[in-house]
Design an enzyme around this catalytic site. Structure first.
Site, PDB file in Angstrom:
ATOM      1  N   THR A   1       0.827  -1.207   0.000  1.00 25.56           N
ATOM      2  CA  THR A   1       0.000   0.000   0.000  1.00 25.56           C
ATOM      3  C   THR A   1       0.860   1.255   0.000  1.00 25.56           C
ATOM      4  OG1 THR A   1      -0.112  -0.317   2.373  1.00 25.56           O
ATOM      5  CG2 THR A   1      -2.062  -0.941   1.116  1.00 25.56           C
TER       6      THR A   1
ATOM      7  N   GLY B   1      17.737 -10.609   3.116  1.00 29.68           N
ATOM      8  CA  GLY B   1      16.794 -11.257   2.209  1.00 29.68           C
ATOM      9  C   GLY B   1      15.642 -11.953   2.915  1.00 29.68           C
TER      10      GLY B   1
ATOM     11  N   LEU C   1      12.834  -8.432   6.317  1.00 26.86           N
ATOM     12  CA  LEU C   1      12.810  -7.636   7.555  1.00 26.86           C
ATOM     13  C   LEU C   1      13.577  -6.324   7.368  1.00 26.86           C
ATOM     14  CD1 LEU C   1      13.206 -10.474  10.228  1.00 26.86           C
ATOM     15  CD2 LEU C   1      11.116  -9.454   9.322  1.00 26.86           C
TER      16      LEU C   1
ATOM     17  N   ASP D   1       9.704   1.220   4.827  1.00 26.32           N
ATOM     18  CA  ASP D   1      10.800   0.598   5.571  1.00 26.32           C
ATOM     19  C   ASP D   1      11.751   1.645   6.140  1.00 26.32           C
ATOM     20  OD1 ASP D   1       9.560  -1.590   4.511  1.00 26.32           O
ATOM     21  OD2 ASP D   1      11.104  -1.997   3.011  1.00 26.32           O
TER      22      ASP D   1
HETATM   23  C1  GLA Z   1       9.065  -3.926   0.507  1.00 21.29           C
HETATM   24  C2  GLA Z   1       9.240  -2.455   0.141  1.00 21.29           C
HETATM   25  C3  GLA Z   1       8.229  -1.591   0.891  1.00 21.29           C
HETATM   26  C4  GLA Z   1       6.808  -2.125   0.724  1.00 21.29           C
HETATM   27  C5  GLA Z   1       6.751  -3.625   0.998  1.00 21.29           C
HETATM   28  C6  GLA Z   1       5.401  -4.214   0.673  1.00 21.29           C
HETATM   29  O1  GLA Z   1       9.389  -4.114   1.854  1.00 21.29           O
HETATM   30  O2  GLA Z   1      10.556  -2.030   0.449  1.00 21.29           O
HETATM   31  O3  GLA Z   1       8.341  -0.260   0.460  1.00 21.29           O
HETATM   32  O4  GLA Z   1       6.298  -1.814  -0.530  1.00 21.29           O
HETATM   33  O5  GLA Z   1       7.723  -4.344   0.267  1.00 21.29           O
HETATM   34  O6  GLA Z   1       4.437  -3.719   1.539  1.00 21.29           O
END
Ligand code: GLA
Length: 364
Positions: free
Chosen positions: A19, A106, A109, A156
């Site tokens: 999202t 990988g 996290l 993230d």
């Molecule tokens: C990865 C991306 C995030 C997000 C997620 C899915 O972690 O780095 O920006 O899009 O996938 O929610």
């Protein structure tokens, strides 16, 4: 001069998947797994980075950072971040950066965001300039999107900066408004690593992003602006697979709000249901799960003391997140490991984590 240490956490996303790049809502928590950067000044004009876990190092002339090119390995996260900071007028100093991380690589996290943010904080700090947390997160995200080539959203990097112990972070990825949501004390965060690292993950991730963009072009508005009440009209305008991709995003945004409300009224049953619905939507509509993740989710759902479980992060492999009652964590670990081992021939790594504070300088 004494070394200085900067560290940034990995994260788990509780709900709100795929999202963030749709201007939507997410609810990640920073974890007590950290990337740590020990920085010291050099007297020459080099930025030298060593990844101690990987026994690998790389260097750049500080003057060449604005024109640095990707090398296709871990060092791209360092160079990409440095380059983005230079673009914001922050001069990169000659430094040694010794990097050590206990965020598994990988595993979904966000080891990369932790690395970018810890490095970014170190570089900003030595430049003598200041940069707001949201700007730092954006610079790190752009490093990943433009230099590394994963067109990720802001989740993230943002939680790696703004996470707080005891809390998840509700983030509106359109406005970057955010607020802390206390985690229910009745559950622990347990991540189970499928060990699957799909080579195609970044390609498929970028493809999903393009599919959402195509849906937005047809609908003439952001998926964030389509409510569940409006969905029946919207969906009839969309061909497959765009219809399913968009449906996931529209319903997932609502699930984030429902999840926050359920946390606030301590409704563990609702948390479990929302996580299950999110996983199914990611598997069927968004098609980012895989056999191993589905197995982990189905198996966990039948284990005593599990409140909720789903895949977490981008998908195609990596981890599931499980909310487990504290008294059941050890039996959960045993049971899920044994079941996975019977099915796939090896034990999965299991991480029992606490939520943690976002990036900061710590005492050397
Ligand atoms: C990865 C991306 C995030 C997000 C997620 C899915 O972690 O780095 O920006 O899009 O996938 O929610």
């Amino acid at each position: 001069m004494a070394d200085r240490i900067f560290r940034a956490p990995g994260r788990v996303n509780l709900i709100g998947e795929h999202t963030d790049y749709n201007e939507g809502l997410v609810l990640p928590a920073a974890l007590d797994l950290f990337c740590e950067v020990r920085a010291s000044r050099r007297t020459d004009a080099l930025l030298n980075a060593s990844a101690l876990n990987l026994n690998s190092s790389a260097f750049w002339k500080t003057l060449s950072i604005p024109s640095a090119r990707p090398r296709g390995d871990w060092s791209d996260y360092v160079a990409g971040t440095a380059q983005q900071l230079e673009r914001r007028g922050i001069k990169v100093s000659a430094l040694n950066l010794a990097i050590r991380s206990d965020v598994p690589l990988g595993a979904g996290l966000s080891s990369s965001a932790a690395l970018e943010v810890a490095v970014g904080m170190a570089l900003v700090s030595y430049s003598g300039r200041t940069l707001g947390g949201a700007e730092l997160a954006k610079a790190c995200q752009q490093a990943e999107a433009e230099f590394v080539g994963l067109q990720c959203g802001i989740m993230d990097q943002f939680v790696a900066v703004f996470g707080r112990r005891g809390h998840a972070l509700l983030l509106d990825c359109r406005t970057l408004e955010h607020r802390l949501v206390p985690l229910p004390a009745e559950v622990e965060l347990v991540m189970v690593n499928s060990g699957v690292r799909h080579e195609l993950a970044s390609t498929a991730y970028n493809e999903r992003r393009r599919e959402c963009e195509a849906a937005v072009r047809i609908l003439g508005r952001s998926l964030r602006d389509v409510s569940i009440a409006e969905w029946p009209d919207a969906e009839s305008a969309l061909p497959e697979p765009l219809r399913r991709r968009a449906r996931h995003v529209v319903y997932e945004n609502q699930r984030v709000l429902d999840f926050v409300a359920a946390c606030e009224r301590r409704d563990l049953t609702a948390l479990g249901r929302l996580m299950r619905d999110s996983h199914h939507s990611l598997a069927r509509d968004y098609e980012v799960s895989c056999f191993e993740l589905d197995f982990l989710v189905e198996t966990a759902a039948a284990i005593d003391g599990v409140v909720g479980c789903r895949l977490t992060g981008g998908g195609f492999g990596g981890c599931t997140v499980n909310l487990v009652r504290p008294g059941s964590v050890e039996s959960f670990r045993r049971k899920i490991s044994a079941a996975y081992c019977r099915r796939f021939g090896h034990e999965p790594a299991v991480y029992v984590c606490s939520s943690a504070d976002g990036a900061r300088e710590i005492a050397a």
